[in-house]
Design an enzyme around this catalytic site. Structure first.
Site, PDB file in Angstrom:
ATOM      1  N   GLU A 177     -13.825  17.246  42.825  1.00 33.35           N
ATOM      2  CA  GLU A 177     -13.076  17.197  43.977  1.00 33.35           C
ATOM      3  C   GLU A 177     -11.639  16.601  43.562  1.00 33.35           C
ATOM      4  O   GLU A 177     -11.595  15.421  43.366  1.00 33.35           O
ATOM      5  CB  GLU A 177     -13.692  16.338  45.024  1.00 33.35           C
ATOM      6  CG  GLU A 177     -12.975  16.171  46.242  1.00 33.35           C
ATOM      7  CD  GLU A 177     -13.527  15.444  47.232  1.00 33.35           C
ATOM      8  OE1 GLU A 177     -14.687  14.978  47.055  1.00 33.35           O
ATOM      9  OE2 GLU A 177     -13.119  15.328  48.542  1.00 33.35           O
ATOM     10  N   LYS A 219     -14.328  21.424  44.793  1.00 36.35           N
ATOM     11  CA  LYS A 219     -14.102  20.978  46.110  1.00 36.35           C
ATOM     12  C   LYS A 219     -12.570  20.717  46.212  1.00 36.35           C
ATOM     13  O   LYS A 219     -12.168  19.538  46.114  1.00 36.35           O
ATOM     14  CB  LYS A 219     -14.962  19.673  46.459  1.00 36.35           C
ATOM     15  CG  LYS A 219     -14.609  19.116  48.046  1.00 36.35           C
ATOM     16  CD  LYS A 219     -15.730  18.162  48.325  1.00 36.35           C
ATOM     17  CE  LYS A 219     -15.628  17.503  49.655  1.00 36.35           C
ATOM     18  NZ  LYS A 219     -16.444  16.776  50.076  1.00 36.35           N
TER      19      LYS A 219
HETATM   20  C1  5MM Z   1     -11.556  13.788  50.962  1.00 32.86           C
HETATM   21  O1  5MM Z   1     -12.765  13.022  51.321  1.00 32.86           O
HETATM   22  C2  5MM Z   1     -13.966  13.691  51.376  1.00 32.86           C
HETATM   23  C3  5MM Z   1     -14.250  14.956  52.331  1.00 32.86           C
HETATM   24  O2  5MM Z   1     -14.114  14.481  53.429  1.00 32.86           O
HETATM   25  P1  5MM Z   1     -12.898  15.004  54.633  1.00 32.86           P
HETATM   26  O3  5MM Z   1     -13.683  16.404  54.819  1.00 32.86           O
HETATM   27  O4  5MM Z   1     -13.093  14.048  55.752  1.00 32.86           O
HETATM   28  O5  5MM Z   1     -11.735  14.985  53.961  1.00 32.86           O
HETATM   29  C4  5MM Z   1     -15.031  12.921  51.458  1.00 32.86           C
HETATM   30  O6  5MM Z   1     -16.255  13.176  50.848  1.00 32.86           O
HETATM   31  C5  5MM Z   1     -14.521  11.528  50.719  1.00 32.86           C
HETATM   32  O7  5MM Z   1     -14.672  11.815  49.190  1.00 32.86           O
HETATM   33  C6  5MM Z   1     -15.742  10.581  50.962  1.00 32.86           C
HETATM   34  O8  5MM Z   1     -15.673  10.390  52.438  1.00 32.86           O
HETATM   35  C7  5MM Z   1     -15.699   9.415  50.424  1.00 32.86           C
HETATM   36  O9  5MM Z   1     -14.442   8.616  50.541  1.00 32.86           O
HETATM   37  P2  5MM Z   1     -14.263   7.000  50.177  1.00 32.86           P
HETATM   38  O10 5MM Z   1     -12.668   6.996  50.465  1.00 32.86           O
HETATM   39  O11 5MM Z   1     -14.951   6.004  51.163  1.00 32.86           O
HETATM   40  O12 5MM Z   1     -14.563   6.975  48.612  1.00 32.86           O
END
Ligand code: 5MM
Length: 339
Positions: A177, A219
């Site tokens: 990602e 991703k």
């Molecule tokens: C970009 O964030 C990931 C996808 O979430 P969205 O669809 O809301 O953008 C998400 O998997 C993110 O990596 C996790 O929520 C973990 O985020 P943090 O900042 O808590 O490590």
């Protein structure tokens, strides 16, 4: 490591027009979302929210895998059943976020490098033994006139590739990602250029580290105008730019691309996924791996109250169903009226 099994798992994650549901927010991020809605911020409330999500009836019809955070990985339903067992019994693959977060990149103001490679081999083996089938690592890239720097792109691409190679060694499918943030005033064209160069860097490093492309899921972000850009791209422009960018740099060997939502509204994320899947045939499955764009409408209904549980589950399932329909190119705005 059995590469054949890994390839099967990667394909399973994007099969039947399903997608991934990310509930891997770290505690500070989860607490931030709760705090904005006046929901208590503690381990038990986070457990209740994740239990509500995981026990949503029929979730497995549109969700192939759920990405967990370390705390959630060990949590249980109130009756004592581990979340991992609930997911596995429902034919949903459990995944685990294994990076330890984006940390300031030395010598590069406002930029970060995602950490977590230390002891990663042991941690991956541990999660795999407990039932994880895939893992996730997120790199964060900021866009402005000067950024991202090549140092930031290179450092994050290298870490993503090292992580992906270790995952495959441990028998886990890596979700790779690299997120180009939508915050800022940059144009669609700038996002395109940065996303293209970041993905180039990532696939270059994946190749150099000997990662098997058939056994990973990408991703990425969609190619969007920055959220403070005066000129916001239309649905068609976003779909066209995102596909053009991905077709340039993502090898046909990978089984699937599962977008992050990145702060788009839930409905817009679905509509954009629909626009991309409604056109020409593509070399990879074009799926979703949303956190906010699936969870947020449900969270706003739940508000931490048990009496709102079923309403929230219905809202969650509705978003998952809309995104599955978007994968099929069948989503219409009329679906938003369904209860
Ligand atoms: C970009 O964030 C990931 C996808 O979430 P969205 O669809 O809301 O953008 C998400 O998997 C993110 O990596 C996790 O929520 C973990 O985020 P943090 O900042 O808590 O490590």
């Amino acid at each position: 490591m059995n590469m054949h099994t890994l390839i099967e798992t990667a394909n399973q994650l994007v099969a039947d027009d399903k997608g991934l549901l990310a509930i891997d927010e770290s505690n500070p991020t989860c607490n931030k979302r709760f705090s904005a809605l006046g929901i208590a911020q503690n381990e038990e409330t986070r457990r209740r929210w994740r239990e509500l999500i995981i026990t949503t009836p029929d979730l497995q019809q549109c969700i192939s895998g759920v990405i967990l955070f370390d705390e959630t990985f060990y949590q249980k339903k109130l009756d004592g059943t581990p979340f991992i067992k609930l997911l596995t019994d429902a034919n949903i693959l459990p995944g685990i976020k294994v990076d330890t977060g984006a940390k300031p990149l030395a010598g590069h103001q406002d930029e970060s490098v995602t950490e977590g490679l230390d002891q990663l081999r042991d941690r991956l083996q541990h999660y795999a033994e407990l039932g994880a089938r895939f893992a996730k690592w997120r790199a964060v890239l900021v866009v402005d006139e000067q950024l991202p720097s090549s140092a930031c792109v290179d450092a994050n691409a290298h870490a993503l590739a090292r992580y992906a190679a270790l995952c495959q060694e441990a028998g886990l499918v890596p979700i790779v990602e690299p997120e180009v943030l939508m915050t800022g005033t940059h144009s669609l064209a700038q996002c395109f250029q940065v996303t293209e160069s970041v993905l180039h860097g990532v696939f270059n490093q994946l190749y150099r580290q000997g990662v098997n492309l058939e056994a990973l899921i990408l991703k990425p972000n969609m190619v969007l105008s920055g959220q403070d850009c005066v000129q916001q791209a239309t649905l068609t422009e976003v779909a066209e730019a995102t596909l053009r960018c991905l077709l340039r740099v993502v090898p046909a060997a990978i089984p699937g691309i599962a977008f992050l939502s990145g702060g788009q509204s839930a409905v817009l994320a679905t509509a954009r996924l629909q626009a991309m899947n409604a056109g020409a045939s593509l070399p990879w499955a074009l799926a979703f791996s949303f956190a906010r764009a699936i969870q947020q409408p449900a969270l706003e209904l739940w508000l931490g109250q048990d009496e709102n549980r079923h309403t929230a589950q219905r809202a969650l399932l509705k978003r998952a169903r809309c995104n599955q329909a978007a994968r099929r190119g069948n989503y219409t705005s009329a679906m938003e009226q369904d209860v």
